[in-house]
Every structure is written in C-alpha cells, then in structure tokens.
Design a protein around this motif. Structure first.
Motif, PDB file in Angstrom:
ATOM      1  N   SER A 156      42.705  36.840  35.054  1.00 47.55           N
ATOM      2  CA  SER A 156      42.418  35.408  35.162  1.00 47.55           C
ATOM      3  C   SER A 156      43.625  34.657  35.724  1.00 47.55           C
ATOM      4  CB  SER A 156      41.989  34.821  33.815  1.00 47.55           C
ATOM      5  OG  SER A 156      43.073  34.694  32.939  1.00 47.55           O
ATOM      6  N   VAL A 157      44.817  35.055  35.356  1.00 54.94           N
ATOM      7  CA  VAL A 157      46.023  34.440  35.919  1.00 54.94           C
ATOM      8  C   VAL A 157      46.121  34.766  37.406  1.00 54.94           C
ATOM      9  CG1 VAL A 157      48.556  34.499  35.891  1.00 54.94           C
ATOM     10  CG2 VAL A 157      47.285  34.372  33.735  1.00 54.94           C
ATOM     11  N   ALA A 158      45.853  36.002  37.764  1.00 54.11           N
ATOM     12  CA  ALA A 158      45.931  36.423  39.168  1.00 54.11           C
ATOM     13  C   ALA A 158      44.892  35.704  40.025  1.00 54.11           C
ATOM     14  CB  ALA A 158      45.750  37.939  39.273  1.00 54.11           C
ATOM     15  N   LEU A 159      43.714  35.477  39.473  1.00 56.42           N
ATOM     16  CA  LEU A 159      42.661  34.794  40.212  1.00 56.42           C
ATOM     17  C   LEU A 159      42.869  33.287  40.210  1.00 56.42           C
ATOM     18  CD1 LEU A 159      39.674  36.921  38.941  1.00 56.42           C
ATOM     19  CD2 LEU A 159      40.376  36.719  41.339  1.00 56.42           C
ATOM     20  N   GLY A 160      43.267  32.748  39.066  1.00 59.21           N
ATOM     21  CA  GLY A 160      43.557  31.330  38.956  1.00 59.21           C
ATOM     22  C   GLY A 160      42.356  30.411  38.863  1.00 59.21           C
ATOM     23  N   LEU A 204      36.355  27.545  38.128  1.00 54.66           N
ATOM     24  CA  LEU A 204      36.702  26.136  38.268  1.00 54.66           C
ATOM     25  C   LEU A 204      36.495  25.690  39.707  1.00 54.66           C
ATOM     26  CD1 LEU A 204      40.020  26.182  36.212  1.00 54.66           C
ATOM     27  CD2 LEU A 204      37.793  25.342  35.464  1.00 54.66           C
ATOM     28  N   SER A 205      36.010  24.469  39.872  1.00 53.23           N
ATOM     29  CA  SER A 205      35.817  23.909  41.208  1.00 53.23           C
ATOM     30  C   SER A 205      37.176  23.490  41.775  1.00 53.23           C
ATOM     31  CB  SER A 205      34.893  22.693  41.142  1.00 53.23           C
ATOM     32  OG  SER A 205      35.559  21.605  40.494  1.00 53.23           O
ATOM     33  N   ASP A 206      37.208  23.195  43.058  1.00 54.11           N
ATOM     34  CA  ASP A 206      38.443  22.727  43.685  1.00 54.11           C
ATOM     35  C   ASP A 206      38.948  21.451  43.020  1.00 54.11           C
ATOM     36  OD1 ASP A 206      38.449  24.841  45.450  1.00 54.11           O
ATOM     37  OD2 ASP A 206      37.551  23.709  47.096  1.00 54.11           O
ATOM     38  N   ARG A 207      38.031  20.567  42.650  1.00 54.48           N
ATOM     39  CA  ARG A 207      38.428  19.303  42.008  1.00 54.48           C
ATOM     40  C   ARG A 207      39.020  19.565  40.624  1.00 54.48           C
ATOM     41  NH1 ARG A 207      34.308  14.618  42.409  1.00 54.48           N
ATOM     42  NH2 ARG A 207      36.209  13.462  42.089  1.00 54.48           N
ATOM     43  N   GLU A 208      38.430  20.511  39.879  1.00 53.99           N
ATOM     44  CA  GLU A 208      38.970  20.840  38.564  1.00 53.99           C
ATOM     45  C   GLU A 208      40.365  21.453  38.702  1.00 53.99           C
ATOM     46  OE1 GLU A 208      35.046  21.861  35.907  1.00 53.99           O
ATOM     47  OE2 GLU A 208      35.574  23.246  37.523  1.00 53.99           O
ATOM     48  N   LEU A 209      40.536  22.334  39.678  1.00 56.21           N
ATOM     49  CA  LEU A 209      41.842  22.939  39.914  1.00 56.21           C
ATOM     50  C   LEU A 209      42.871  21.880  40.310  1.00 56.21           C
ATOM     51  CD1 LEU A 209      40.745  26.149  41.812  1.00 56.21           C
ATOM     52  CD2 LEU A 209      41.741  26.037  39.519  1.00 56.21           C
ATOM     53  N   GLU A 210      42.440  20.904  41.123  1.00 53.02           N
ATOM     54  CA  GLU A 210      43.335  19.820  41.521  1.00 53.02           C
ATOM     55  C   GLU A 210      43.780  19.013  40.302  1.00 53.02           C
ATOM     56  OE1 GLU A 210      43.469  15.928  44.484  1.00 53.02           O
ATOM     57  OE2 GLU A 210      41.564  16.977  44.182  1.00 53.02           O
ATOM     58  N   LEU A 211      42.836  18.714  39.409  1.00 48.63           N
ATOM     59  CA  LEU A 211      43.167  17.963  38.202  1.00 48.63           C
ATOM     60  C   LEU A 211      44.151  18.746  37.326  1.00 48.63           C
ATOM     61  CD1 LEU A 211      42.716  15.473  36.450  1.00 48.63           C
ATOM     62  CD2 LEU A 211      40.743  16.631  35.454  1.00 48.63           C
ATOM     63  N   ILE A 212      43.905  20.020  37.170  1.00 46.89           N
ATOM     64  CA  ILE A 212      44.822  20.858  36.381  1.00 46.89           C
ATOM     65  C   ILE A 212      46.206  20.868  37.012  1.00 46.89           C
ATOM     66  CG2 ILE A 212      45.323  23.243  35.676  1.00 46.89           C
ATOM     67  CD1 ILE A 212      42.219  23.542  35.350  1.00 46.89           C
ATOM     68  N   ASP A 213      46.252  20.984  38.336  1.00 42.18           N
ATOM     69  CA  ASP A 213      47.530  20.994  39.040  1.00 42.18           C
ATOM     70  C   ASP A 213      48.284  19.682  38.805  1.00 42.18           C
ATOM     71  OD1 ASP A 213      49.461  22.189  40.883  1.00 42.18           O
ATOM     72  OD2 ASP A 213      48.802  20.624  42.283  1.00 42.18           O
ATOM     73  N   HIS A 214      47.587  18.546  38.916  1.00 38.74           N
ATOM     74  CA  HIS A 214      48.229  17.257  38.655  1.00 38.74           C
ATOM     75  C   HIS A 214      48.709  17.171  37.206  1.00 38.74           C
ATOM     76  CE1 HIS A 214      47.607  15.240  42.451  1.00 38.74           C
ATOM     77  NE2 HIS A 214      46.331  15.607  42.449  1.00 38.74           N
ATOM     78  N   PHE A 215      47.882  17.631  36.289  1.00 38.15           N
ATOM     79  CA  PHE A 215      48.252  17.606  34.874  1.00 38.15           C
ATOM     80  C   PHE A 215      49.534  18.406  34.642  1.00 38.15           C
ATOM     81  CE2 PHE A 215      48.186  19.269  30.557  1.00 38.15           C
ATOM     82  CZ  PHE A 215      47.917  18.139  29.816  1.00 38.15           C
ATOM     83  N   ARG A 216      49.608  19.582  35.238  1.00 37.46           N
ATOM     84  CA  ARG A 216      50.772  20.443  35.027  1.00 37.46           C
ATOM     85  C   ARG A 216      52.038  19.899  35.679  1.00 37.46           C
ATOM     86  NH1 ARG A 216      47.914  26.366  35.857  1.00 37.46           N
ATOM     87  NH2 ARG A 216      46.918  26.423  33.813  1.00 37.46           N
ATOM     88  N   ARG A 217      51.893  19.163  36.776  1.00 40.95           N
ATOM     89  CA  ARG A 217      53.066  18.657  37.492  1.00 40.95           C
ATOM     90  C   ARG A 217      53.603  17.348  36.932  1.00 40.95           C
ATOM     91  NH1 ARG A 217      52.017  17.645  43.120  1.00 40.95           N
ATOM     92  NH2 ARG A 217      49.816  17.752  42.709  1.00 40.95           N
ATOM     93  N   GLU A 259      55.271  14.265  30.353  1.00 41.84           N
ATOM     94  CA  GLU A 259      54.493  14.124  29.112  1.00 41.84           C
ATOM     95  C   GLU A 259      53.717  12.808  29.081  1.00 41.84           C
ATOM     96  OE1 GLU A 259      52.663  15.364  25.811  1.00 41.84           O
ATOM     97  OE2 GLU A 259      54.008  16.573  27.046  1.00 41.84           O
ATOM     98  N   ARG A 260      54.329  11.737  29.558  1.00 40.80           N
ATOM     99  CA  ARG A 260      53.643  10.437  29.579  1.00 40.80           C
ATOM    100  C   ARG A 260      52.407  10.497  30.486  1.00 40.80           C
ATOM    101  NH1 ARG A 260      55.482   5.124  32.445  1.00 40.80           N
ATOM    102  NH2 ARG A 260      53.979   3.671  31.577  1.00 40.80           N
ATOM    103  N   GLY A 261      52.547  11.124  31.638  1.00 41.51           N
ATOM    104  CA  GLY A 261      51.416  11.267  32.551  1.00 41.51           C
ATOM    105  C   GLY A 261      50.306  12.109  31.958  1.00 41.51           C
ATOM    106  N   ARG A 262      50.675  13.170  31.251  1.00 45.25           N
ATOM    107  CA  ARG A 262      49.673  14.027  30.602  1.00 45.25           C
ATOM    108  C   ARG A 262      48.894  13.241  29.556  1.00 45.25           C
ATOM    109  NH1 ARG A 262      54.119  18.323  30.284  1.00 45.25           N
ATOM    110  NH2 ARG A 262      53.825  19.391  32.269  1.00 45.25           N
ATOM    111  N   GLU A 263      49.617  12.450  28.768  1.00 47.07           N
ATOM    112  CA  GLU A 263      48.954  11.644  27.748  1.00 47.07           C
ATOM    113  C   GLU A 263      48.026  10.613  28.386  1.00 47.07           C
ATOM    114  OE1 GLU A 263      48.675  12.050  24.490  1.00 47.07           O
ATOM    115  OE2 GLU A 263      49.842  13.879  24.810  1.00 47.07           O
ATOM    116  N   THR A 264      48.438  10.046  29.514  1.00 46.28           N
ATOM    117  CA  THR A 264      47.594   9.087  30.221  1.00 46.28           C
ATOM    118  C   THR A 264      46.313   9.759  30.709  1.00 46.28           C
ATOM    119  OG1 THR A 264      49.525   7.812  30.922  1.00 46.28           O
ATOM    120  CG2 THR A 264      47.490   7.494  32.183  1.00 46.28           C
TER     121      THR A 264
END
Length: 125
Positions: free
Chosen positions: A56-60, A76-89, A92-97
C-alpha cells in the motif's frame, strides 16, 4: 470467490491503474520480489499484514485494509490524494483548520447525487 483470489485481484487492479509492471512495483518495495507479487495477484499465496502495508505504501493509492478485503473503500481519487498531500505538507495549525472544515460539513450520501428517478404517467417511479 476465494478470499485469496479477491485479494490478488485488488492488488492487480491497483497496480494496473498506475500502469506499473510487476518489476516496477517490486522496485518500489523494500523486500518483495516480482514473483512474490505475482503469486499474490494470482491467488497462489495470500499476503500478510506486513506485505499489505508495504504494497500500500509502494502503490500510494490503496490502504492495507482495502488490499486485504477488510475495507471496501477503493483506491483514492486524484482529489483525495491531493487533499492528503496538502494535509501532510501543512503545519499543525493548517491540519487543524482542514480537519475543522471537514468536520463542519454535513454527512453526505453519494446516492443523493444520482439523477432523480423519472416518474411514469401514474406518478410511480
């Protein structure tokens, strides 16, 4: 259908969606050979938790629970992956938002997006 074969089909589908060869996927893992991955896909051998996590890590795009048929939420769709990418980047304040915004949204039933049923002349669907 046998569970081991269903697991293999999910893995193969996830790999094909990314247009990866067995060798490509193997190279993305730490320890899984292309023949081992092929055995999983053919339902010859059932992957364990560690292998499902590594794949699952290798596939992403899929979770270990999806690969093991413990969860039916697909890749996950491209949009879901984009959201996860933004969340990870973000910090902490942005994640909470982001989490606060997500929690404030009403639960949504995707069936509500379907076209409304057409009624016949009697008013029945």
């Amino acid at each position: 259908m046998d569970l081991t074969k269903r697991i293999g089909q999910r893995l193969r589908s996830a790999r094909h969606e990314q247009k990866l060869s067995l060798a490509d996927l193997s190279a993305r893992t730490n320890s899984l050979s292309k023949s081992r991955i092929s055995n999983y896909e053919q339902g010859i051998r059932r992957m364990g938790l560690e292998e499902a996590h590594e794949l699952s890590v290798a596939l992403g795009t899929v979770t270990p629970t999806y690969l093991l048929c413990l969860d039916d939420r697909g890749p996950l769709s491209d949009r879901e992956l984009e959201l996860i990418d933004h969340f990870r980047r973000t910090d902490e304040r942005g994640r909470e938002t982001l989490l606060s915004l997500a929690r404030s949204q009403p639960d949504h039933d995707p069936a509500e997006d379907a076209a409304p049923e057409t009624l016949d002349e009697s008013g029945d669907a």
